[in-house]
Design an enzyme around this catalytic site. Structure first.
Site, short mmCIF file in Angstrom:
data_model
loop_
_atom_site.label_atom_id
_atom_site.label_comp_id
_atom_site.label_asym_id
_atom_site.label_seq_id
_atom_site.Cartn_x
_atom_site.Cartn_y
_atom_site.Cartn_z
N LYS A 204 0.83 -1.21 0.00
CA LYS A 204 0.00 0.00 0.00
C LYS A 204 0.87 1.26 0.00
CE LYS A 204 -3.92 0.21 2.31
NZ LYS A 204 -4.93 0.33 3.40
N GLU A 210 9.96 -5.62 4.04
CA GLU A 210 10.14 -6.95 3.47
C GLU A 210 9.85 -6.94 1.97
OE1 GLU A 210 8.39 -7.49 7.68
OE2 GLU A 210 8.15 -6.15 5.97
N GLY A 265 -5.20 -4.16 5.04
CA GLY A 265 -4.41 -5.16 4.35
C GLY A 265 -4.99 -6.56 4.41
N ARG A 266 -5.48 -6.96 5.57
CA ARG A 266 -5.98 -8.33 5.72
C ARG A 266 -7.35 -8.53 5.08
NH1 ARG A 266 -5.35 -5.49 10.19
NH2 ARG A 266 -7.05 -5.04 11.64
N GLU A 351 -4.85 -10.41 14.09
CA GLU A 351 -4.45 -9.02 13.83
C GLU A 351 -5.63 -8.08 14.02
OE1 GLU A 351 -1.28 -8.12 10.86
OE2 GLU A 351 -2.87 -6.96 9.88
N HIS A 382 -2.28 -37.36 12.99
CA HIS A 382 -1.08 -38.12 13.30
C HIS A 382 -0.03 -37.24 13.95
CE1 HIS A 382 -2.50 -41.68 11.08
NE2 HIS A 382 -3.11 -40.78 10.34
N LYS A 509 7.47 -3.04 13.20
CA LYS A 509 8.16 -2.43 12.05
C LYS A 509 9.11 -1.33 12.50
CE LYS A 509 4.35 -3.15 8.74
NZ LYS A 509 3.36 -2.44 7.90
#
Length: 544
Positions: A204, A210, A265-266, A351, A382, A509
């Site tokens: 954005k 990253e 964002g999510r 979040e 398992h 951040k």
């Protein structure tokens, strides 16, 4: 308002005291209509919550909470475009991204005037790539797409791309890169042809550490291989709210797609962030995905609470977390194609609602979001299911399965579904001492039976819901994702917090940015805490 002091909350607490000792075995035995009463369906989705430790009285009391907090009014405010994200002074309008009509949310504030043209540009771009008409710098068609993003710019699109890979373009490869660790990007670059690779940079702000470091590395690789910085314009596109920064990076203005501050964002997979997904599955399938989500939006907006899937799912979570004391929630998909769904929900839920301060700035008087975790259910059987069955911890579970396989092989789907249904039943009903003794008697001595018996008893009473999908198609998956989005909104409204900011993420951040220069500068490290100084000293000693 402190919801714990409300009449509705106190009524639920009083009910819990008398109800919580009741075992799921008793609840099923006493109510032959329990499954019909405690299940809901919507457009190819069956939501069976009959194995939750509640009854219709519990649900009715929980519905009163929605009235206490004014859920209907909060929902209207979100759909109306009011700035309900108060800490960032923003509207919350991700629902606009899947709408098919305009204006929305109102004639005076119509975001569809931007959404629909952007969607059309995305479709045209995707069609060109899919048809082999998007040419790279050397004139060869694009055959590989790499989405570079992180968080909401990675998890949602990646999850759906994997879930829908059975309908993906057979000759196009689509990859997702998010990790700063070069162990993700470097091996991928070794397999790519720079002449036929397109990178999509999803950020954005176009400053996400990253994402931009990975994007710069990809840019350097491309220019080194093609020998001209002008190649960037033919091999990069951007999904951002800062188009000028993308252009400065070398991306052609026509390959920059907008994001808006009213989309968190999510919640952004429905926006231009979904471009890689659209390229993979095609604009028509992407439109079906949006249509499924839009139908869930309308269901949520117009259906009474007691029959409203997102509301009921949210209320079950409130009951388990705030009244039964659960601290985690396991998400257990029984389809390989839903491998990334638990990871997606971790961000969406934790979040959004992983907060201890209310929207009024005051500490919450109650627990909020549980820890969301999970794995493919068949694999989990398992691994960690032993703890679910006999670990003595309360772990509510969401079982998710599709009736039809997207990659059918004889006998596989029936066995998969049998395992899914068996695990939810075993967790609910367990095995009593009498049942275990009956199974073992006659096959061993009394002494050996007494020794083994405690290990063969299962307490059961572990609550779960099962979401059974007719198939893994775009419309059903769109509805499924929107279902969980609205669940998050409802829980945030009841807990009295802002589900649409993420200041904890911002803190991480900021601290990372302050530490980065000190990785190579010992003097700067002296300004940091003692532990970080020690870690940096070891790092400088071994990093070369």
């Amino acid at each position: 308002m402190n919801i714990t002091s409300s009449a509705a909350w106190k009524a639920i607490e009083a009910h819990r005291k008398s109800f919580s000792p009741v075992h799921l075995r008793q609840l099923f035995a006493s109510d032959p209509d329990r499954v019909a009463t405690l299940s809901l369906s919507f457009d190819g989705i069956l939501f069976d919550f009959s194995k939750q430790r509640l009854d219709s009285t519990t649900l009715a009391l929980l519905v009163e909470l929605t009235k206490e907090v004014g859920l209907a009014e909060s929902t209207a405010r979100m759909f109306g475009g009011e700035k309900i994200n108060v800490s960032e002074d923003r509207s919350v309008l991700h629902v606009a991204l899947r709408r098919s009509g305009a204006p929305f949310p109102s004639a005076d504030f119509d975001v569809m005037a931007e959404v629909l043209p952007t969607r059309q540009r995305m479709a045209a771009f995707a069609d060109r790539v899919r048809a082999g008409e998007a040419l790279g710098f050397t004139g060869m068609p694009i055959r590989t797409v790499v989405n570079i993003g992180i968080g909401g710019s990675d998890l949602g699109p990646k999850m759906l791309a994997y879930a829908l890979r059975s309908i993906s373009h057979p000759a196009l490869a689509v990859h997702y890169v998010s990790n700063l660790d070069s162990a993700q990007l470097a091996p991928l670059l070794q397999t790519l042809d720079p002449r036929t690779t397109l990178f999509l940079v999803a950020s954005k702000t176009f400053t996400t550490q990253e994402t931009m470091l990975n994007a710069q590395t990809a840019r350097n690789w491309l220019v080194a291989n093609l020998g001209d910085a002008a190649a960037v314009a033919r091999h990069f596109a951007a999904l951002t709210a800062k188009p000028e920064r993308a252009v400065d990076f070398g991306i052609d203005e026509g390959s920059v797609f907008p994001l808006w501050d009213w989309v968190g964002g999510r919640f952004s997979l429905w926006s231009a962030v979904g471009l890689a997904l659209m390229i993979a599955i095609g604009p028509q399938a992407y439109a079906e995905l949006l249509a499924g989500a839009e139908r869930m939006d309308e269901h949520f907006r117009s259906t009474p609470c007691e029959r409203n899937l997102p509301v009921v799912m949210a209320l079950i979570g409130i009951w388990n977390t705030n009244f039964l004391g659960a601290t985690t929630n396991a998400v257990l998909p029984y389809n390989e194609s839903l491998r990334y769904f638990p990871s997606f929900l971790q961000q969406l839920e934790m979040e959004s609602n992983g907060k201890s301060v209310g929207i009024d700035g005051q500490p919450l008087a109650h627990a909020s979001n549980p820890i969301v975790w999970g794995e493919l259910g068949n694999n989990g059987q398992h691994a960690f299911f032993q703890l679910l069955h006999q670990g003595g911890r309360l772990v509510p579970c969401d079982f998710i399965a599709a009736v039809r396989s997207d990659y059918p092989l004889p006998g596989h789907q029936e066995a998969l579904l049998a395992n899914c249904f068996a695990q939810s039943a075993a967790l609910a009903f367990g095995k009593t001492e009498d049942e275990a003794r009956s199974e073992l008697s006659g096959s061993m001595s009394a002494a050996k039976l007494a020794e083994l018996l405690p290990h063969k008893v299962f307490a059961g009473n572990q609550p779960s819901s099962t979401l059974l999908l007719s198939r893994l198609d775009p419309q059903t998956l769109g509805a499924l994702v929107a279902l969980y989005e609205h669940k998050v909104f409802v829980q945030g409204a009841i807990w009295g917090l802002n589900s649409f900011d993420q200041w904890g993420v911002e803190l991480g951040k900021a601290v990372a940015n302050s530490i980065l220069p000190a990785v190579s500068d010992a003097q700067l490290a002296k300004k940091l805490d003692a532990s970080t100084q020690g870690l940096l000293a070891f790092t400088r000693q071994h990093i070369a």
